[in-house]
Design a protein around this motif. Structure first.
Motif, PDB file in Angstrom:
ATOM      1  N   GLN A 246       0.814  -1.208   0.000  1.00  0.00           N
ATOM      2  CA  GLN A 246       0.000   0.000   0.000  1.00  0.00           C
ATOM      3  C   GLN A 246       0.852   1.264   0.000  1.00  0.00           C
ATOM      4  O   GLN A 246       0.565   2.195  -0.723  1.00  0.00           O
ATOM      5  CB  GLN A 246      -0.930   0.026   1.218  1.00  0.00           C
ATOM      6  N   ALA A 247       1.879   1.296   0.789  1.00  0.00           N
ATOM      7  CA  ALA A 247       2.677   2.512   0.935  1.00  0.00           C
ATOM      8  C   ALA A 247       3.859   2.503  -0.028  1.00  0.00           C
ATOM      9  O   ALA A 247       4.349   1.447  -0.417  1.00  0.00           O
ATOM     10  CB  ALA A 247       3.172   2.632   2.375  1.00  0.00           C
ATOM     11  N   ASP A 248       4.303   3.704  -0.381  1.00  0.00           N
ATOM     12  CA  ASP A 248       5.479   3.818  -1.239  1.00  0.00           C
ATOM     13  C   ASP A 248       6.683   3.131  -0.612  1.00  0.00           C
ATOM     14  O   ASP A 248       7.483   2.505  -1.307  1.00  0.00           O
ATOM     15  CB  ASP A 248       5.813   5.287  -1.495  1.00  0.00           C
ATOM     16  N   GLU A 249       6.803   3.239   0.732  1.00  0.00           N
ATOM     17  CA  GLU A 249       7.930   2.608   1.422  1.00  0.00           C
ATOM     18  C   GLU A 249       7.922   1.098   1.205  1.00  0.00           C
ATOM     19  O   GLU A 249       8.974   0.496   1.016  1.00  0.00           O
ATOM     20  CB  GLU A 249       7.885   2.900   2.927  1.00  0.00           C
ATOM     21  N   ALA A 250       6.750   0.488   1.227  1.00  0.00           N
ATOM     22  CA  ALA A 250       6.651  -0.965   1.025  1.00  0.00           C
ATOM     23  C   ALA A 250       7.064  -1.334  -0.394  1.00  0.00           C
ATOM     24  O   ALA A 250       7.772  -2.320  -0.601  1.00  0.00           O
ATOM     25  CB  ALA A 250       5.239  -1.454   1.322  1.00  0.00           C
ATOM     26  N   ARG A 251       6.631  -0.565  -1.366  1.00  0.00           N
ATOM     27  CA  ARG A 251       7.001  -0.854  -2.759  1.00  0.00           C
ATOM     28  C   ARG A 251       8.517  -0.730  -2.961  1.00  0.00           C
ATOM     29  O   ARG A 251       9.134  -1.535  -3.644  1.00  0.00           O
ATOM     30  CB  ARG A 251       6.236   0.059  -3.713  1.00  0.00           C
ATOM     31  N   ILE A 252       9.110   0.275  -2.335  1.00  0.00           N
ATOM     32  CA  ILE A 252      10.557   0.463  -2.444  1.00  0.00           C
ATOM     33  C   ILE A 252      11.290  -0.686  -1.761  1.00  0.00           C
ATOM     34  O   ILE A 252      12.246  -1.242  -2.317  1.00  0.00           O
ATOM     35  CB  ILE A 252      10.975   1.833  -1.852  1.00  0.00           C
ATOM     36  N   ARG A 253      10.840  -1.069  -0.553  1.00  0.00           N
ATOM     37  CA  ARG A 253      11.457  -2.200   0.146  1.00  0.00           C
ATOM     38  C   ARG A 253      11.352  -3.474  -0.676  1.00  0.00           C
ATOM     39  O   ARG A 253      12.301  -4.251  -0.772  1.00  0.00           O
ATOM     40  CB  ARG A 253      10.794  -2.416   1.510  1.00  0.00           C
ATOM     41  N   MET A 254      10.180  -3.702  -1.274  1.00  0.00           N
ATOM     42  CA  MET A 254       9.993  -4.918  -2.068  1.00  0.00           C
ATOM     43  C   MET A 254      10.897  -4.927  -3.292  1.00  0.00           C
ATOM     44  O   MET A 254      11.447  -5.959  -3.649  1.00  0.00           O
ATOM     45  CB  MET A 254       8.532  -5.066  -2.491  1.00  0.00           C
ATOM     46  N   ALA A 255      11.074  -3.780  -3.929  1.00  0.00           N
ATOM     47  CA  ALA A 255      11.969  -3.712  -5.086  1.00  0.00           C
ATOM     48  C   ALA A 255      13.406  -4.000  -4.663  1.00  0.00           C
ATOM     49  O   ALA A 255      14.127  -4.741  -5.350  1.00  0.00           O
ATOM     50  CB  ALA A 255      11.871  -2.339  -5.755  1.00  0.00           C
ATOM     51  N   ASP A 256      13.821  -3.460  -3.534  1.00  0.00           N
ATOM     52  CA  ASP A 256      15.169  -3.722  -3.027  1.00  0.00           C
ATOM     53  C   ASP A 256      15.351  -5.198  -2.681  1.00  0.00           C
ATOM     54  O   ASP A 256      16.376  -5.805  -3.011  1.00  0.00           O
ATOM     55  CB  ASP A 256      15.471  -2.855  -1.797  1.00  0.00           C
TER      56      ASP A 256
ATOM     57  N   ALA B  32      13.610  -7.732  -3.852  1.00  0.00           N
ATOM     58  CA  ALA B  32      13.548  -8.529  -5.083  1.00  0.00           C
ATOM     59  C   ALA B  32      14.888  -8.488  -5.821  1.00  0.00           C
ATOM     60  O   ALA B  32      15.359  -9.520  -6.319  1.00  0.00           O
ATOM     61  CB  ALA B  32      12.429  -8.029  -5.984  1.00  0.00           C
ATOM     62  N   ALA B  33      15.511  -7.333  -5.880  1.00  0.00           N
ATOM     63  CA  ALA B  33      16.811  -7.219  -6.550  1.00  0.00           C
ATOM     64  C   ALA B  33      17.873  -8.037  -5.824  1.00  0.00           C
ATOM     65  O   ALA B  33      18.665  -8.754  -6.454  1.00  0.00           O
ATOM     66  CB  ALA B  33      17.227  -5.752  -6.642  1.00  0.00           C
TER      67      ALA B  33
ATOM     68  N   LEU C 128      11.856 -19.112 -10.466  1.00  0.00           N
ATOM     69  CA  LEU C 128      11.625 -17.792  -9.895  1.00  0.00           C
ATOM     70  C   LEU C 128      12.010 -16.654 -10.829  1.00  0.00           C
ATOM     71  O   LEU C 128      11.430 -15.577 -10.770  1.00  0.00           O
ATOM     72  CB  LEU C 128      12.392 -17.660  -8.578  1.00  0.00           C
ATOM     73  N   LEU C 129      12.987 -16.904 -11.699  1.00  0.00           N
ATOM     74  CA  LEU C 129      13.502 -15.844 -12.573  1.00  0.00           C
ATOM     75  C   LEU C 129      13.022 -15.966 -14.014  1.00  0.00           C
ATOM     76  O   LEU C 129      13.429 -15.177 -14.868  1.00  0.00           O
ATOM     77  CB  LEU C 129      15.034 -15.844 -12.551  1.00  0.00           C
ATOM     78  N   ALA C 130      12.184 -16.949 -14.301  1.00  0.00           N
ATOM     79  CA  ALA C 130      11.757 -17.233 -15.675  1.00  0.00           C
ATOM     80  C   ALA C 130      11.134 -16.000 -16.320  1.00  0.00           C
ATOM     81  O   ALA C 130      10.215 -15.401 -15.794  1.00  0.00           O
ATOM     82  CB  ALA C 130      10.754 -18.377 -15.698  1.00  0.00           C
ATOM     83  N   SER C 131      11.680 -15.653 -17.483  1.00  0.00           N
ATOM     84  CA  SER C 131      11.104 -14.544 -18.232  1.00  0.00           C
ATOM     85  C   SER C 131      10.435 -15.041 -19.499  1.00  0.00           C
ATOM     86  O   SER C 131       9.659 -14.321 -20.120  1.00  0.00           O
ATOM     87  CB  SER C 131      12.179 -13.503 -18.566  1.00  0.00           C
TER      88      SER C 131
ATOM     89  N   THR D 266       6.212 -19.214 -10.682  1.00  0.00           N
ATOM     90  CA  THR D 266       6.901 -18.982 -11.953  1.00  0.00           C
ATOM     91  C   THR D 266       7.018 -17.488 -12.244  1.00  0.00           C
ATOM     92  O   THR D 266       6.028 -16.770 -12.313  1.00  0.00           O
ATOM     93  CB  THR D 266       6.157 -19.683 -13.106  1.00  0.00           C
ATOM     94  N   GLY D 267       8.253 -17.030 -12.375  1.00  0.00           N
ATOM     95  CA  GLY D 267       8.514 -15.636 -12.721  1.00  0.00           C
ATOM     96  C   GLY D 267       8.282 -14.642 -11.602  1.00  0.00           C
ATOM     97  O   GLY D 267       8.234 -13.436 -11.850  1.00  0.00           O
ATOM     98  N   LEU D 268       8.177 -15.111 -10.369  1.00  0.00           N
ATOM     99  CA  LEU D 268       7.908 -14.203  -9.244  1.00  0.00           C
ATOM    100  C   LEU D 268       8.924 -13.059  -9.177  1.00  0.00           C
ATOM    101  O   LEU D 268       8.579 -11.928  -8.862  1.00  0.00           O
ATOM    102  CB  LEU D 268       7.899 -14.986  -7.921  1.00  0.00           C
ATOM    103  N   LEU D 269      10.185 -13.340  -9.525  1.00  0.00           N
ATOM    104  CA  LEU D 269      11.230 -12.315  -9.476  1.00  0.00           C
ATOM    105  C   LEU D 269      11.809 -12.010 -10.862  1.00  0.00           C
ATOM    106  O   LEU D 269      12.910 -11.468 -10.965  1.00  0.00           O
ATOM    107  CB  LEU D 269      12.350 -12.766  -8.537  1.00  0.00           C
ATOM    108  N   ALA D 270      11.080 -12.323 -11.908  1.00  0.00           N
ATOM    109  CA  ALA D 270      11.596 -12.191 -13.277  1.00  0.00           C
ATOM    110  C   ALA D 270      12.042 -10.782 -13.628  1.00  0.00           C
ATOM    111  O   ALA D 270      13.028 -10.591 -14.324  1.00  0.00           O
ATOM    112  CB  ALA D 270      10.558 -12.671 -14.294  1.00  0.00           C
ATOM    113  N   THR D 271      11.347  -9.793 -13.138  1.00  0.00           N
ATOM    114  CA  THR D 271      11.662  -8.404 -13.486  1.00  0.00           C
ATOM    115  C   THR D 271      12.367  -7.664 -12.351  1.00  0.00           C
ATOM    116  O   THR D 271      12.483  -6.445 -12.395  1.00  0.00           O
ATOM    117  CB  THR D 271      10.376  -7.639 -13.851  1.00  0.00           C
ATOM    118  N   GLU D 272      12.777  -8.402 -11.334  1.00  0.00           N
ATOM    119  CA  GLU D 272      13.344  -7.820 -10.114  1.00  0.00           C
ATOM    120  C   GLU D 272      12.332  -6.909  -9.429  1.00  0.00           C
ATOM    121  O   GLU D 272      12.694  -6.004  -8.685  1.00  0.00           O
ATOM    122  CB  GLU D 272      14.668  -7.098 -10.377  1.00  0.00           C
ATOM    123  N   GLN D 273      11.072  -7.160  -9.685  1.00  0.00           N
ATOM    124  CA  GLN D 273       9.957  -6.494  -9.021  1.00  0.00           C
ATOM    125  C   GLN D 273       9.014  -7.607  -8.567  1.00  0.00           C
ATOM    126  O   GLN D 273       9.076  -8.715  -9.080  1.00  0.00           O
ATOM    127  CB  GLN D 273       9.212  -5.567  -9.983  1.00  0.00           C
ATOM    128  N   VAL D 274       8.148  -7.314  -7.635  1.00  0.00           N
ATOM    129  CA  VAL D 274       7.202  -8.317  -7.161  1.00  0.00           C
ATOM    130  C   VAL D 274       5.795  -7.790  -7.368  1.00  0.00           C
ATOM    131  O   VAL D 274       5.440  -6.729  -6.854  1.00  0.00           O
ATOM    132  CB  VAL D 274       7.435  -8.658  -5.674  1.00  0.00           C
TER     133      VAL D 274
END
Length: 188
Positions: A51-61, A63-64, A96-99, A133-141
């Protein structure tokens, strides 16, 4: 973070603490612990996720970092800099990384085969493989895919024979490790 989100987060933390916290299928590759729900109350509070921008940023970090670890072939089981790690079989990293569709289907079939060979009903094994399948494919969740994967993992835990949870296949341990790493970042 708004007061409303802070209050909701506090309620979730209290619920987790009151329940003694979730137990997991296995803490690492060396020792089992009792099996239970990996998502705690999060799966029942889907509006909290991302929901929060902080959560999206944490998830991107997160995931990477997980993507780098999967490519390196070992996931840390503890916090940053942890000495303990879980070896990642190539097929699980591919899952997990399947593109691509073909790569993802092959990896999903491999996880399904591993789980069904251990006595997990095929419906739950297929659901977990598909959602992972592909949960982390784009380094985003993707929030919906993440929640679907949590639900599918919990369904496997619910129906898996006790010996499977006592000594889970390495692929299952890796999926659990990834979900557990992502969980804290998903709560706003």
């Amino acid at each position: 973070m708004t007061i409303r989100l802070q209050s909701l987060a506090l309620v979730l933390v209290c619920l987790l603490l009151a329940g003694g916290g979730p137990a997991y299928a296995q803490s690492d590759v060396t020792g089992p612990v009792p099996a239970s729900d990996v998502s705690g109350t999060l799966a029942r509070s889907e509006r909290v996720v991302f929901q929060a921008d902080e959560a999206r940023i944490r998830m991107a970090d997160l995931a990477a970092a997980l993507t780098r670890a999967l490519r390196a072939g070992a996931l840390p089981t503890g916090g940053t800099g942890s000495e303990s790690s879980v070896a990642v079989p190539a097929g699980v990293a591919d899952l997990l990384l399947a593109s691509s569709g073909r790569e993802g289907r092959a990896a999903a079939q491999q996880l399904t085969d591993v789980l069904t060979a251990q006595g997990v009903p095929s419906a739950q094994a297929i659901a977990l493989a598909r959602t992972t399948t592909g949960l982390l494919a784009t380094e985003q969740v993707d929030p919906e895919q993440f929640l679907a994967t949590l639900h599918a993992f919990n369904a496997v835990v619910d129906v898996a024979p006790a010996p499977v949870l006592a000594r889970p296949p390495q692929a299952f341990v890796v999926v659990r490790t990834v979900l557990m790493a992502l969980l804290p970042g998903s709560i706003s």
